[in-house]
Design a protein around this motif. Structure first.
Motif, PDB file in Angstrom:
ATOM      1  N   PHE A 190       0.841  -1.192   0.000  1.00 18.14           N
ATOM      2  CA  PHE A 190       0.000   0.000   0.000  1.00 18.14           C
ATOM      3  C   PHE A 190       0.879   1.245   0.000  1.00 18.14           C
ATOM      4  O   PHE A 190       2.095   1.137  -0.212  1.00 18.14           O
ATOM      5  CB  PHE A 190      -0.991  -0.030   1.170  1.00 18.14           C
ATOM      6  N   HIS A 191       0.265   2.405   0.164  1.00 16.63           N
ATOM      7  CA  HIS A 191       1.027   3.647   0.023  1.00 16.63           C
ATOM      8  C   HIS A 191       0.860   4.533   1.253  1.00 16.63           C
ATOM      9  O   HIS A 191      -0.234   4.598   1.814  1.00 16.63           O
ATOM     10  CB  HIS A 191       0.547   4.422  -1.211  1.00 16.63           C
ATOM     11  N   GLN A 192       1.928   5.167   1.630  1.00 13.09           N
ATOM     12  CA  GLN A 192       1.854   6.124   2.738  1.00 13.09           C
ATOM     13  C   GLN A 192       2.448   7.448   2.301  1.00 13.09           C
ATOM     14  O   GLN A 192       3.222   7.520   1.350  1.00 13.09           O
ATOM     15  CB  GLN A 192       2.657   5.619   3.951  1.00 13.09           C
ATOM     16  N   ILE A 193       2.071   8.474   3.039  1.00 11.32           N
ATOM     17  CA  ILE A 193       2.753   9.750   2.855  1.00 11.32           C
ATOM     18  C   ILE A 193       3.212  10.206   4.235  1.00 11.32           C
ATOM     19  O   ILE A 193       2.434  10.249   5.183  1.00 11.32           O
ATOM     20  CB  ILE A 193       1.886  10.801   2.135  1.00 11.32           C
ATOM     21  N   GLU A 194       4.518  10.421   4.319  1.00  7.82           N
ATOM     22  CA  GLU A 194       5.126  10.828   5.571  1.00  7.82           C
ATOM     23  C   GLU A 194       5.277  12.339   5.573  1.00  7.82           C
ATOM     24  O   GLU A 194       5.504  12.938   4.526  1.00  7.82           O
ATOM     25  CB  GLU A 194       6.529  10.191   5.631  1.00  7.82           C
ATOM     26  N   GLY A 195       5.151  12.939   6.727  1.00  4.35           N
ATOM     27  CA  GLY A 195       5.401  14.380   6.834  1.00  4.35           C
ATOM     28  C   GLY A 195       6.418  14.616   7.926  1.00  4.35           C
ATOM     29  O   GLY A 195       6.433  13.900   8.928  1.00  4.35           O
ATOM     30  N   LEU A 196       7.285  15.590   7.723  1.00  9.28           N
ATOM     31  CA  LEU A 196       8.287  15.898   8.753  1.00  9.28           C
ATOM     32  C   LEU A 196       8.527  17.400   8.790  1.00  9.28           C
ATOM     33  O   LEU A 196       8.772  18.016   7.754  1.00  9.28           O
ATOM     34  CB  LEU A 196       9.606  15.186   8.430  1.00  9.28           C
ATOM     35  N   VAL A 197       8.390  17.953   9.994  1.00 10.25           N
ATOM     36  CA  VAL A 197       8.701  19.370  10.192  1.00 10.25           C
ATOM     37  C   VAL A 197       9.720  19.471  11.316  1.00 10.25           C
ATOM     38  O   VAL A 197       9.508  18.909  12.395  1.00 10.25           O
ATOM     39  CB  VAL A 197       7.424  20.172  10.554  1.00 10.25           C
ATOM     40  N   ILE A 198      10.843  20.098  11.057  1.00 11.27           N
ATOM     41  CA  ILE A 198      11.863  20.323  12.093  1.00 11.27           C
ATOM     42  C   ILE A 198      12.241  21.808  12.036  1.00 11.27           C
ATOM     43  O   ILE A 198      12.643  22.314  10.984  1.00 11.27           O
ATOM     44  CB  ILE A 198      13.155  19.494  11.833  1.00 11.27           C
ATOM     45  N   ASP A 199      12.060  22.451  13.140  1.00  9.39           N
ATOM     46  CA  ASP A 199      12.384  23.887  13.177  1.00  9.39           C
ATOM     47  C   ASP A 199      12.573  24.281  14.640  1.00  9.39           C
ATOM     48  O   ASP A 199      12.360  23.464  15.537  1.00  9.39           O
ATOM     49  CB  ASP A 199      11.236  24.693  12.530  1.00  9.39           C
ATOM     50  N   ARG A 200      12.856  25.531  14.898  1.00 10.54           N
ATOM     51  CA  ARG A 200      12.946  25.983  16.296  1.00 10.54           C
ATOM     52  C   ARG A 200      11.537  26.255  16.806  1.00 10.54           C
ATOM     53  O   ARG A 200      10.711  26.812  16.083  1.00 10.54           O
ATOM     54  CB  ARG A 200      13.795  27.243  16.382  1.00 10.54           C
ATOM     55  N   GLY A 201      11.237  25.818  18.037  1.00 13.37           N
ATOM     56  CA  GLY A 201       9.971  26.172  18.685  1.00 13.37           C
ATOM     57  C   GLY A 201       8.731  25.506  18.110  1.00 13.37           C
ATOM     58  O   GLY A 201       7.627  26.046  18.203  1.00 13.37           O
ATOM     59  N   ILE A 202       8.880  24.323  17.496  1.00 15.58           N
ATOM     60  CA  ILE A 202       7.701  23.621  16.951  1.00 15.58           C
ATOM     61  C   ILE A 202       6.980  22.900  18.109  1.00 15.58           C
ATOM     62  O   ILE A 202       7.614  22.219  18.917  1.00 15.58           O
ATOM     63  CB  ILE A 202       8.126  22.599  15.869  1.00 15.58           C
ATOM     64  N   THR A 203       5.633  23.056  18.169  1.00 13.00           N
ATOM     65  CA  THR A 203       4.853  22.438  19.253  1.00 13.00           C
ATOM     66  C   THR A 203       3.754  21.542  18.682  1.00 13.00           C
ATOM     67  O   THR A 203       3.513  21.538  17.468  1.00 13.00           O
ATOM     68  CB  THR A 203       4.163  23.515  20.122  1.00 13.00           C
ATOM     69  N   PHE A 204       3.059  20.852  19.596  1.00 14.07           N
ATOM     70  CA  PHE A 204       1.957  19.972  19.184  1.00 14.07           C
ATOM     71  C   PHE A 204       0.847  20.785  18.499  1.00 14.07           C
ATOM     72  O   PHE A 204       0.140  20.276  17.638  1.00 14.07           O
ATOM     73  CB  PHE A 204       1.411  19.239  20.415  1.00 14.07           C
ATOM     74  N   ALA A 205       0.708  22.073  18.884  1.00 15.43           N
ATOM     75  CA  ALA A 205      -0.325  22.922  18.277  1.00 15.43           C
ATOM     76  C   ALA A 205      -0.072  23.084  16.780  1.00 15.43           C
ATOM     77  O   ALA A 205      -1.011  23.109  15.969  1.00 15.43           O
ATOM     78  CB  ALA A 205      -0.343  24.291  18.958  1.00 15.43           C
ATOM     79  N   HIS A 206       1.206  23.180  16.377  1.00 10.59           N
ATOM     80  CA  HIS A 206       1.524  23.282  14.940  1.00 10.59           C
ATOM     81  C   HIS A 206       1.086  22.017  14.218  1.00 10.59           C
ATOM     82  O   HIS A 206       0.566  22.064  13.101  1.00 10.59           O
ATOM     83  CB  HIS A 206       3.032  23.487  14.738  1.00 10.59           C
ATOM     84  N   LEU A 207       1.316  20.856  14.879  1.00 10.50           N
ATOM     85  CA  LEU A 207       0.916  19.577  14.279  1.00 10.50           C
ATOM     86  C   LEU A 207      -0.601  19.529  14.096  1.00 10.50           C
ATOM     87  O   LEU A 207      -1.098  19.231  12.993  1.00 10.50           O
ATOM     88  CB  LEU A 207       1.389  18.425  15.180  1.00 10.50           C
ATOM     89  N   ALA A 208      -1.352  19.842  15.150  1.00  7.95           N
ATOM     90  CA  ALA A 208      -2.815  19.775  15.071  1.00  7.95           C
ATOM     91  C   ALA A 208      -3.347  20.746  14.014  1.00  7.95           C
ATOM     92  O   ALA A 208      -4.237  20.395  13.223  1.00  7.95           O
ATOM     93  CB  ALA A 208      -3.412  20.104  16.444  1.00  7.95           C
ATOM     94  N   GLY A 209      -2.786  21.935  13.965  1.00  8.60           N
ATOM     95  CA  GLY A 209      -3.225  22.941  12.987  1.00  8.60           C
ATOM     96  C   GLY A 209      -2.953  22.484  11.559  1.00  8.60           C
ATOM     97  O   GLY A 209      -3.787  22.634  10.669  1.00  8.60           O
ATOM     98  N   THR A 210      -1.757  21.893  11.350  1.00  6.57           N
ATOM     99  CA  THR A 210      -1.396  21.430   9.994  1.00  6.57           C
ATOM    100  C   THR A 210      -2.354  20.325   9.549  1.00  6.57           C
ATOM    101  O   THR A 210      -2.825  20.313   8.407  1.00  6.57           O
ATOM    102  CB  THR A 210       0.065  20.893   9.984  1.00  6.57           C
ATOM    103  N   ILE A 211      -2.675  19.394  10.477  1.00  5.86           N
ATOM    104  CA  ILE A 211      -3.543  18.272  10.106  1.00  5.86           C
ATOM    105  C   ILE A 211      -4.970  18.749   9.810  1.00  5.86           C
ATOM    106  O   ILE A 211      -5.595  18.300   8.847  1.00  5.86           O
ATOM    107  CB  ILE A 211      -3.485  17.188  11.197  1.00  5.86           C
ATOM    108  N   GLU A 212      -5.454  19.703  10.558  1.00 11.51           N
ATOM    109  CA  GLU A 212      -6.796  20.211  10.299  1.00 11.51           C
ATOM    110  C   GLU A 212      -6.822  20.969   8.956  1.00 11.51           C
ATOM    111  O   GLU A 212      -7.736  20.784   8.145  1.00 11.51           O
ATOM    112  CB  GLU A 212      -7.256  21.114  11.471  1.00 11.51           C
ATOM    113  N   ALA A 213      -5.797  21.789   8.705  1.00  5.53           N
ATOM    114  CA  ALA A 213      -5.735  22.545   7.439  1.00  5.53           C
ATOM    115  C   ALA A 213      -5.681  21.569   6.273  1.00  5.53           C
ATOM    116  O   ALA A 213      -6.368  21.736   5.253  1.00  5.53           O
ATOM    117  CB  ALA A 213      -4.495  23.435   7.422  1.00  5.53           C
TER     118      ALA A 213
END
Ligand code: FA5
Length: 342
Positions: free
Chosen positions: A222-245
Motif C-alpha cells: 500500500f502507500h503512505q505519505i510521511e510528513g516531517l517538520v523540524i524547526d525551532r519552537g515547533i509544538t503539538f499545536a503546529h501539528l494539530a493545525g497542519t492536520i486540520e488545514a
C-alpha cells in the motif's frame, strides 16, 4: 570559306547548339527525361561534340584556342543546367512522394480514448499539491531498506516489542533480517534529517509493504505519505493545525479531524489521526506526534536546539474515503469498469 567566316559560322553554331540544349533541358518533365537527354548530349554526334571535332578544320592556332574555349564554356553551362534540373526534379519528386505516402493519423486521435492515472496516483498528486501549497518540499527514499533506517534509527532497538506490529517482509540478503521491504515511509525521515539542514518541511510519499492479509481496509502493498517538520519552537499545536488545514484542503470543508492519544516509538507524545465522514463515521488515516529526541539524534539534529513533528498517512485509505469506495481491494483488481469511474 576564309578562316574568319568559318570562325563566325562556328561561333553562331555553338550558340545555337548551346541554346537548343538549354531549352531541351528546361523542357524536361522528370528525372528519366533528364537522363535520356544527358546521354543524347554526350553522344559523339551531338551538335556540340560535332563542333568540337570541327576544330581541326581551323588552321590558325589562335582561332583553335578561341573556339576551343568557347566550346568548353558552352559544354560547362549545359552540364551545369543538367545538374540543376535534375536536383530540381529530384526534390519535386520527393515532395510529391511524401505528399502521396503521408498518413492521416487524425482519425485515430479523435477515435482513441486516452487512459488516466490510477485513483491512488491521483490521491498522491493531490496530497503533494496540498502540502506544496502549505510550504512543504517532496523527498523520496528506497523501498528496500535496512533494519537501521526502518527500525533502529526510529527508536526501535532489536528487542523492541513495537517491531512485531509491523509484519515485516525480509529479503534474503546480507545478515539474517538485516535487509527488508520498508514497512512504512518513516525511514525516509531519517534520510532527510541526515541530508537536509533545518528548517525542514518535507513530505515523503511512497510504497510500503507488510505481511497483512488483504481485507476491506488492508493490502500487503500500500502507500503512505510521511510528513516531517523540524524547526525551532515547533509544538503539538503546529501539528494539530497542519492536520486540520490539510483535512479541509484534501477532503473538503464538511470533513473534520481529531487526534487520539496513541503510541509510536518514534514520536512522543503520539496520536492517531482520524477524519469524520459526512455520515458521522470516524476513519483512522494515520499516526503522528512530536519527533522523539532519540530520532532527532539518529538524524544528526540537536534536540536541545530543534523540535519537530511527524505524521504518516495511508494514501490508499484516503483515496478510498474520498471516492466512497467500499473495499480497498477493488482499487487493485484492475477492473476497467471500476477504474473508469474516477
Ligand atoms: C505507521 O506506519 C507510522 N509510521 C505512522 C507515523 C508516522 C506515526 C510518523 C507517527 C509519526 P501505522 O502502522 O498506523 O503507522 O500506519 C499508518 C497508516 O497506514 C494507517 O493509519 C493506515 O491508514 C495505513 N495502513 C496501515 N496498514 C495498512 C494496510 N495493510 N493497507 C492499507 N493501509 C494501511
Amino acid at each position: 570559306m576564309s578562316d574568319q567566316s568559318v570562325v563566325t559560322a562556328m561561333t553562331q553554331a555553338v550558340e545555337l547548339a548551346q541554346n537548343n540544349a538549354l531549352a531541351a533541358i528546361a523542357a524536361t518533365k522528370d528525372l528519366s527525361a533528364v537522363k535520356t537527354l544527358t546521354a543524347d548530349l554526350n553522344k559523339k554526334d551531338s551538335p556540340l561534340n560535332t563542333l568540337k571535332s570541327d576544330l581541326g578544320k581551323l588552321t590558325s592556332v589562335d582561332d583553335k584556342r578561341t573556339m576551343g574555349q568557347l566550346l568548353n564554356t558552352a559544354s560547362q553551362s549545359v552540364n551545369a543546367a543538367l545538374l540543376t534540373r535534375s536536383t530540381e526534379l529530384e526534390s519535386l519528386e520527393i515532395s510529391a512522394r511524401v505528399a502521396r505516402e503521408a498518413m492521416d493519423l487524425s482519425e485515430f486521435t479523435t477515435r482513441r480514448k486516452r487512459g488516466h492515472t490510477h485513483i491512488v496516483t491521483q490521491a498522491t498528486q493531490r496530497l503533494e499539491d496540498v502540502f506544496i501549497g502549505l510550504g512543504f518540499q517532496i523527498a523520496e527514499g528506497p523501498e528496500v531498506e535496512t533494519d537501521f533506517y526502518n527500525f533502529e534509527a526510529l527508536n526501535m532497538p532489536k528487542s523492541h516489542p513495537a517491531r512485531s506490529e509491523f509484519d515485516t517482509m525480509f529479503l534474503e540478503y546480507g545478515d539474517p533480517n538485516s535487509v527488508l521491504l520498508r514497512t512504512h515511509t518513516s525511514p525516509v525521515q531519517i534520510r532527510v534529517m541526515q541530508t537536509w539542514q533545518p528548517p525542514i518541511y518535507a513530505i515523503m510519499p511512497g510504497r510500503v509493504f507488510r505481511r497483512d492479509t488483504p481485507d476491506a481496509t488492508h493490502m500487503p502493498v500500500f502507500h503512505q505519505i510521511e510528513g516531517l517538520v523540524i524547526d525551532r519552537g515547533i509544538t503539538f499545536a503546529h501539528l494539530a493545525g497542519t492536520i486540520e488545514a490539510f483535512t479541509k484542503a484534501f477532503f473538503g470543508n464538511e470533513f473534520t479531524s481529531r487526534l487520539r492519544p496513541s503510541f509510536f516509538p518514534f514520536t512522543e507524545p503520539s496520536a492517531e489521526f482520524d477524519i469524520r465522514r459526512a455520515d458521522g463515521e470516524w476513519i483512522e488515516l494515520g499516526g503522528c506526534g512530536m519527533v522523539h529526541p532519540n530520532v532527532l539524534i539518529s538524524g544528526g539534529i540537536d534536540p536541545e536546539e530543534f523540535s519537530g513533528f511527524a505524521f504518516g498517512f495511508g494514501i490508499d485509505r484516503m483515496a478510498k474515503e474520498r471516492h466512497n469506495v467500499e473495499d480497498i481491494r477493488e482499487m487493485y483488481t484492475n477492473d476497467l469498469r471500476f477504474l473508469r469511474q474516477f
